[in-house]
Design a protein around this motif. Structure first.
Motif, PDB file in Angstrom:
ATOM      1  N   LEU A  70     122.434 101.238  79.327  1.00  0.00           N
ATOM      2  CA  LEU A  70     122.790 101.737  80.654  1.00  0.00           C
ATOM      3  C   LEU A  70     124.299 101.882  80.791  1.00  0.00           C
ATOM      4  O   LEU A  70     124.790 102.875  81.339  1.00  0.00           O
ATOM      5  CB  LEU A  70     122.233 100.783  81.713  1.00  0.00           C
ATOM      6  CG  LEU A  70     122.336 101.190  83.183  1.00  0.00           C
ATOM      7  CD1 LEU A  70     121.192 100.576  83.976  1.00  0.00           C
ATOM      8  CD2 LEU A  70     123.652 100.785  83.817  1.00  0.00           C
ATOM      9  N   GLU A  71     125.073 100.918  80.301  1.00  0.00           N
ATOM     10  CA  GLU A  71     126.522 100.948  80.458  1.00  0.00           C
ATOM     11  C   GLU A  71     127.153 102.108  79.701  1.00  0.00           C
ATOM     12  O   GLU A  71     128.238 102.577  80.051  1.00  0.00           O
ATOM     13  CB  GLU A  71     127.127  99.630  79.972  1.00  0.00           C
ATOM     14  CG  GLU A  71     126.736  98.407  80.791  1.00  0.00           C
ATOM     15  CD  GLU A  71     125.342  97.901  80.435  1.00  0.00           C
ATOM     16  OE1 GLU A  71     124.754  98.415  79.447  1.00  0.00           O
ATOM     17  OE2 GLU A  71     124.841  97.000  81.124  1.00  0.00           O
ATOM     18  N   SER A  72     126.475 102.589  78.653  1.00  0.00           N
ATOM     19  CA  SER A  72     127.008 103.708  77.881  1.00  0.00           C
ATOM     20  C   SER A  72     126.667 105.052  78.520  1.00  0.00           C
ATOM     21  O   SER A  72     127.514 105.941  78.625  1.00  0.00           O
ATOM     22  CB  SER A  72     126.464 103.659  76.452  1.00  0.00           C
ATOM     23  OG  SER A  72     126.855 104.795  75.718  1.00  0.00           O
ATOM     24  N   ALA A  73     125.412 105.213  78.959  1.00  0.00           N
ATOM     25  CA  ALA A  73     124.977 106.493  79.526  1.00  0.00           C
ATOM     26  C   ALA A  73     125.546 106.723  80.918  1.00  0.00           C
ATOM     27  O   ALA A  73     125.899 107.855  81.281  1.00  0.00           O
ATOM     28  CB  ALA A  73     123.454 106.551  79.564  1.00  0.00           C
ATOM     29  N   LEU A  74     125.643 105.668  81.736  1.00  0.00           N
ATOM     30  CA  LEU A  74     126.194 105.771  83.088  1.00  0.00           C
ATOM     31  C   LEU A  74     127.592 105.171  83.058  1.00  0.00           C
ATOM     32  O   LEU A  74     127.768 103.954  83.118  1.00  0.00           O
ATOM     33  CB  LEU A  74     125.297 105.054  84.092  1.00  0.00           C
ATOM     34  CG  LEU A  74     123.800 105.433  84.051  1.00  0.00           C
ATOM     35  CD1 LEU A  74     123.036 104.708  85.151  1.00  0.00           C
ATOM     36  CD2 LEU A  74     123.610 106.933  84.181  1.00  0.00           C
TER      37      LEU A  74
ATOM     38  N   GLU B 231     125.191  97.557  88.695  1.00  0.00           N
ATOM     39  CA  GLU B 231     124.957  96.988  90.021  1.00  0.00           C
ATOM     40  C   GLU B 231     124.033  97.875  90.852  1.00  0.00           C
ATOM     41  O   GLU B 231     123.409  97.410  91.807  1.00  0.00           O
ATOM     42  CB  GLU B 231     126.279  96.804  90.755  1.00  0.00           C
ATOM     43  CG  GLU B 231     127.225  95.807  90.114  1.00  0.00           C
ATOM     44  CD  GLU B 231     126.675  94.387  90.162  1.00  0.00           C
ATOM     45  OE1 GLU B 231     126.029  94.045  91.167  1.00  0.00           O
ATOM     46  OE2 GLU B 231     126.888  93.633  89.196  1.00  0.00           O
ATOM     47  N   PHE B 232     123.956  99.156  90.500  1.00  0.00           N
ATOM     48  CA  PHE B 232     123.147 100.106  91.264  1.00  0.00           C
ATOM     49  C   PHE B 232     121.859 100.482  90.543  1.00  0.00           C
ATOM     50  O   PHE B 232     120.815 100.666  91.180  1.00  0.00           O
ATOM     51  CB  PHE B 232     123.949 101.390  91.533  1.00  0.00           C
ATOM     52  CG  PHE B 232     125.226 101.183  92.275  1.00  0.00           C
ATOM     53  CD1 PHE B 232     125.251 100.457  93.459  1.00  0.00           C
ATOM     54  CD2 PHE B 232     126.418 101.706  91.792  1.00  0.00           C
ATOM     55  CE1 PHE B 232     126.432 100.272  94.147  1.00  0.00           C
ATOM     56  CE2 PHE B 232     127.602 101.527  92.484  1.00  0.00           C
ATOM     57  CZ  PHE B 232     127.617 100.806  93.666  1.00  0.00           C
ATOM     58  N   PHE B 233     121.894 100.610  89.240  1.00  0.00           N
ATOM     59  CA  PHE B 233     120.778 101.128  88.459  1.00  0.00           C
ATOM     60  C   PHE B 233     120.113 100.013  87.650  1.00  0.00           C
ATOM     61  O   PHE B 233     120.768  99.048  87.235  1.00  0.00           O
ATOM     62  CB  PHE B 233     121.257 102.226  87.496  1.00  0.00           C
ATOM     63  CG  PHE B 233     121.574 103.523  88.160  1.00  0.00           C
ATOM     64  CD1 PHE B 233     120.636 104.552  88.209  1.00  0.00           C
ATOM     65  CD2 PHE B 233     122.820 103.735  88.737  1.00  0.00           C
ATOM     66  CE1 PHE B 233     120.934 105.759  88.822  1.00  0.00           C
ATOM     67  CE2 PHE B 233     123.126 104.935  89.353  1.00  0.00           C
ATOM     68  CZ  PHE B 233     122.180 105.951  89.402  1.00  0.00           C
ATOM     69  N   THR B 234     118.809 100.200  87.419  1.00  0.00           N
ATOM     70  CA  THR B 234     118.041  99.299  86.566  1.00  0.00           C
ATOM     71  C   THR B 234     117.152 100.130  85.635  1.00  0.00           C
ATOM     72  O   THR B 234     116.870 101.296  85.915  1.00  0.00           O
ATOM     73  CB  THR B 234     117.162  98.346  87.391  1.00  0.00           C
ATOM     74  OG1 THR B 234     116.336  99.116  88.276  1.00  0.00           O
ATOM     75  CG2 THR B 234     117.998  97.368  88.188  1.00  0.00           C
ATOM     76  N   GLU B 235     116.697  99.513  84.556  1.00  0.00           N
ATOM     77  CA  GLU B 235     115.856 100.219  83.586  1.00  0.00           C
ATOM     78  C   GLU B 235     114.440 100.423  84.128  1.00  0.00           C
ATOM     79  O   GLU B 235     113.891  99.558  84.808  1.00  0.00           O
ATOM     80  CB  GLU B 235     115.784  99.432  82.276  1.00  0.00           C
ATOM     81  CG  GLU B 235     117.009  99.572  81.407  1.00  0.00           C
ATOM     82  CD  GLU B 235     116.789  98.955  80.037  1.00  0.00           C
ATOM     83  OE1 GLU B 235     115.687  98.390  79.806  1.00  0.00           O
ATOM     84  OE2 GLU B 235     117.699  99.027  79.183  1.00  0.00           O
TER      85      GLU B 235
ATOM     86  N   ILE C 286     109.239  98.168  85.514  1.00  0.00           N
ATOM     87  CA  ILE C 286     110.388  98.294  86.418  1.00  0.00           C
ATOM     88  C   ILE C 286     111.157  96.979  86.361  1.00  0.00           C
ATOM     89  O   ILE C 286     110.580  95.909  86.586  1.00  0.00           O
ATOM     90  CB  ILE C 286     109.938  98.581  87.860  1.00  0.00           C
ATOM     91  CG1 ILE C 286     109.095  99.858  87.917  1.00  0.00           C
ATOM     92  CG2 ILE C 286     111.132  98.694  88.795  1.00  0.00           C
ATOM     93  CD1 ILE C 286     108.432 100.089  89.256  1.00  0.00           C
ATOM     94  N   SER C 287     112.445  97.057  86.082  1.00  0.00           N
ATOM     95  CA  SER C 287     113.242  95.825  85.984  1.00  0.00           C
ATOM     96  C   SER C 287     113.977  95.506  87.285  1.00  0.00           C
ATOM     97  O   SER C 287     114.704  94.509  87.344  1.00  0.00           O
ATOM     98  CB  SER C 287     114.253  95.947  84.834  1.00  0.00           C
ATOM     99  OG  SER C 287     115.099  97.066  85.022  1.00  0.00           O
ATOM    100  N   GLU C 288     113.791  96.327  88.320  1.00  0.00           N
ATOM    101  CA  GLU C 288     114.424  96.071  89.614  1.00  0.00           C
ATOM    102  C   GLU C 288     113.860  94.784  90.225  1.00  0.00           C
ATOM    103  O   GLU C 288     112.648  94.579  90.261  1.00  0.00           O
ATOM    104  CB  GLU C 288     114.183  97.252  90.561  1.00  0.00           C
ATOM    105  CG  GLU C 288     114.763  97.093  91.949  1.00  0.00           C
ATOM    106  CD  GLU C 288     116.269  96.955  91.923  1.00  0.00           C
ATOM    107  OE1 GLU C 288     116.762  95.831  92.213  1.00  0.00           O
ATOM    108  OE2 GLU C 288     116.948  97.953  91.615  1.00  0.00           O
ATOM    109  N   LYS C 289     114.758  93.905  90.714  1.00  0.00           N
ATOM    110  CA  LYS C 289     114.337  92.633  91.296  1.00  0.00           C
ATOM    111  C   LYS C 289     114.598  92.539  92.795  1.00  0.00           C
ATOM    112  O   LYS C 289     114.060  91.651  93.460  1.00  0.00           O
ATOM    113  CB  LYS C 289     115.073  91.476  90.590  1.00  0.00           C
ATOM    114  CG  LYS C 289     114.881  91.434  89.083  1.00  0.00           C
ATOM    115  CD  LYS C 289     113.418  91.266  88.699  1.00  0.00           C
ATOM    116  CE  LYS C 289     113.261  91.206  87.180  1.00  0.00           C
ATOM    117  NZ  LYS C 289     111.830  91.154  86.774  1.00  0.00           N
TER     118      LYS C 289
END
Length: 553
Positions: free
Chosen positions: A178-182, A196-200, A232-235
């Protein structure tokens, strides 16, 4: 003969006399109804002063009126039964802060980092020679990545894998982090780390990144799902919002799912996207490199391959969002889902989803159909512990299963004998939000920008290929649509009453009058007649025929 026997004799004698006069009694009752009825034309049926021709004429006229009235009432009933709902614009506009900002799912077209898998090299090597699948794990990685590449390139390639339980783990190992693509993110004009905004999120496109989605605990039935990996990894939880009810009253403006206070780019989402040139692969995903973007509601599981926007490399894409929201009035809750053409959340149970939406339902239906046809499901489809994950050699099977399901959908409209709708039964949700978009695009000359600022890319950024994405609401308010009652019971009865009054002068009391003459009045006449017969028998004795019957008794 005792008093009880005499009483029985009297009852039988009167009943015998009543049977002989039954026809006469019915005729008398009919004439009484004709002379007193409030229905137009009925009084002429039994009038002795009318000739036979006049009576026939009035009967024919009455029957024609009944027929015409019946046909029109039939049309009204058909309208009431088939089109009871109308979708119209709401009386007031809705501010954008009353709905969540759209959930944004971003999927890179680059599916594997070159340091872990050179897909093109492996592809041509498999085309030339037979690869020993036991040689190393590169072959397993290739087969996992093959499930998110274009299917047509795999014809003739030896895959030899019916199930692949490690598919998601392999994709996670080789996919872009995620840190590389965004590379850089800004929300409501406040910059922060994209993590902080996106999750896998696991989608049919592989490992994607989602902004503003509900957590897996709120969207999915985790007790029905397997425990091999998270979809979904969003918590973050959203206890103060639901799709049907919206935000609770007095909810804080910084609640989750997040929302904006107004329209414009400053109130929206800004993302700087990045793909490294060394990771670019044109065999897997074709000539268009960059990212796929999907806008969806927070409670909807993303299916990126169905509908998406593209963000090419070296381009800036601006998405101006205009919401389309449909609600349903409480007056339709008593209607069946088939009549109102939508489901409330409690009416349609899904095995793997807690929240009903049409997209969630169709995904579950596709999953069930794929399992029935192939004996396994794609890695991105919801499944339980007993269901296998399809391997690379099953790509053709699960793609064909989805195509067959779409074909059944068309047949169900053209040919009523198809039973697809019975299988899936995926009507729209009674409360739904869609995010329509207007897109503008321009070249992003980021290299000249860096040169103007006299900045050089570090070793970590060498080979970077940037793209920029901005998403915001176009207007501060929007007009919602509302399902409401077009033709309710009151309207149906009012129209029926008007037609009955126009053709025959019938009112509700006229119907009560008919019921009275068919039920209460005959019994009243019979009771009065029996009392008079008893009084007559006491004074003059029973008729001679009755005496003979009494002797026989």
């Amino acid at each position: 003969m005792d008093s009880r026997s005499v009483s029985n004799f009297e009852l039988k004698a009167i009943n015998a006399w009543d049977k002989r006069n039954f026809t006469r009694g019915i005729k008398s009752l009919f004439l009484e109804y004709c002379s007193n009825s409030t229905v137009h034309g009925i009084k002429y049926f039994g009038c002795k002063r009318r000739t036979l021709f006049e009576k026939i004429w009035w009967i024919a006229t009455f029957l024609l009126s009944v027929y015409g009235c019946g046909r029109l009432i039939q049309n009204i009933y058909r309208k009431w039964d088939q089109t009871p709902v109308i979708v119209s614009f709401a009386e007031k506009s809705t501010p954008v802060w009353q709905i969540p900002f759209p959930a944004v799912t971003i999927c890179p077209e680059t599916k594997a980092r070159s340091e872990y898998l050179n897909f093109t090299q492996m592809y041509f090597q498999l085309n030339r020679t037979y690869w020993d699948e036991n040689a190393n794990e590169t072959y397993d990685r290739f087969r996992a990545v093959a499930q998110v590449c274009d299917a047509h390139i795999l014809s003739g390639v030896s895959l030899n894998q019916t199930s692949d339980p490690a598919c998601v783990d392999l994709l996670r190992n080789v996919s872009l982090p995620l840190e590389s693509a965004l590379f850089y993110c800004k929300w409501r004009n406040e910059p922060n780390k994209c993590s902080e905004f996106f999750t896998e999120t696991i989608t049919e496109e592989g490992i994607c990144f989602t902004f503003n989605s509900q957590s897996a605990e709120e969207m999915l039935r985790l007790d029905e799902l397997h425990g091999d990996y998270e979809y979904i990894s969003e918590k973050r939880k959203s206890p103060l919002w639901s799709l049907e009810k919206g935000y609770a009253e007095n909810t804080d403006l910084d609640t989750y799912p997040v929302r904006v206070l107004g329209a414009g780019a400053r109130a929206g989402l800004y993302i700087l996207l990045n793909l490294y040139e060394k990771d670019t692969d044109f065999i897997c995903r074709g000539p268009v490199q960059g990212f796929k973007i999907l806008l969806h509601t927070s409670s909807e599981y993303p299916q990126v391959s169905k509908q998406y926007y593209r963000v090419p490399l070296h381009q800036e894409v601006i998405i101006s969002v205009k919401p389309q929201m449909i609600t349903t009035s409480d007056g339709l809750r008593d209607y069946t889902p088939e009549r109102r053409q939508c489901f409330f959340n409690h009416e349609r149970h899904l095995k793997y989803f807690k929240v009903y939406t049409q997209q969630n339902c169709e995904l579950e239906c596709t999953t069930n159909y794929t399992l029935h046809k192939c004996g396994c499901v794609k890695f991105s489809m919801p499944r339980d512990d007993q269901t296998d994950v399809c391997g690379a050699s099953q790509i053709v099977c699960y793609n064909e299963a989805e195509d067959e399901l779409l074909e059944e959908d068309v047949k169900s409209i053209v040919d009523k004998s198809s039973n697809y709708r019975v299988k899936c039964n995926c009507l729209p949700a009674c409360t739904s939000v869609q995010y329509d978009a207007e897109i503008s695009q321009a070249d992003l000359d980021w290299k000249s920008l860096f040169a103007a600022y006299r900045q050089k890319l570090g070793d970590e950024q060498k080979g970077a290929q940037f793209a920029r994405l901005t998403i915001y609401f176009k207007e501060a308010q929007f007009i919602t649509s509302k399902r409401s009652e077009l033709y309710g019971v009151t309207d149906f009865l009012a129209n029926c009453g008007g037609l009955l009054g126009l053709f025959m002068g019938v009112s509700l009391l006229s119907l009560v009058e008919l019921i009275y003459f068919c039920s209460i009045r005959p019994f009243t006449i019979l009771r009065s007649y029996r009392v008079k017969r008893r009084e007559s028998n006491v004074l003059f004795g029973p008729p001679s025929g009755v005496v003979e019957k009494a002797k026989e008794y």
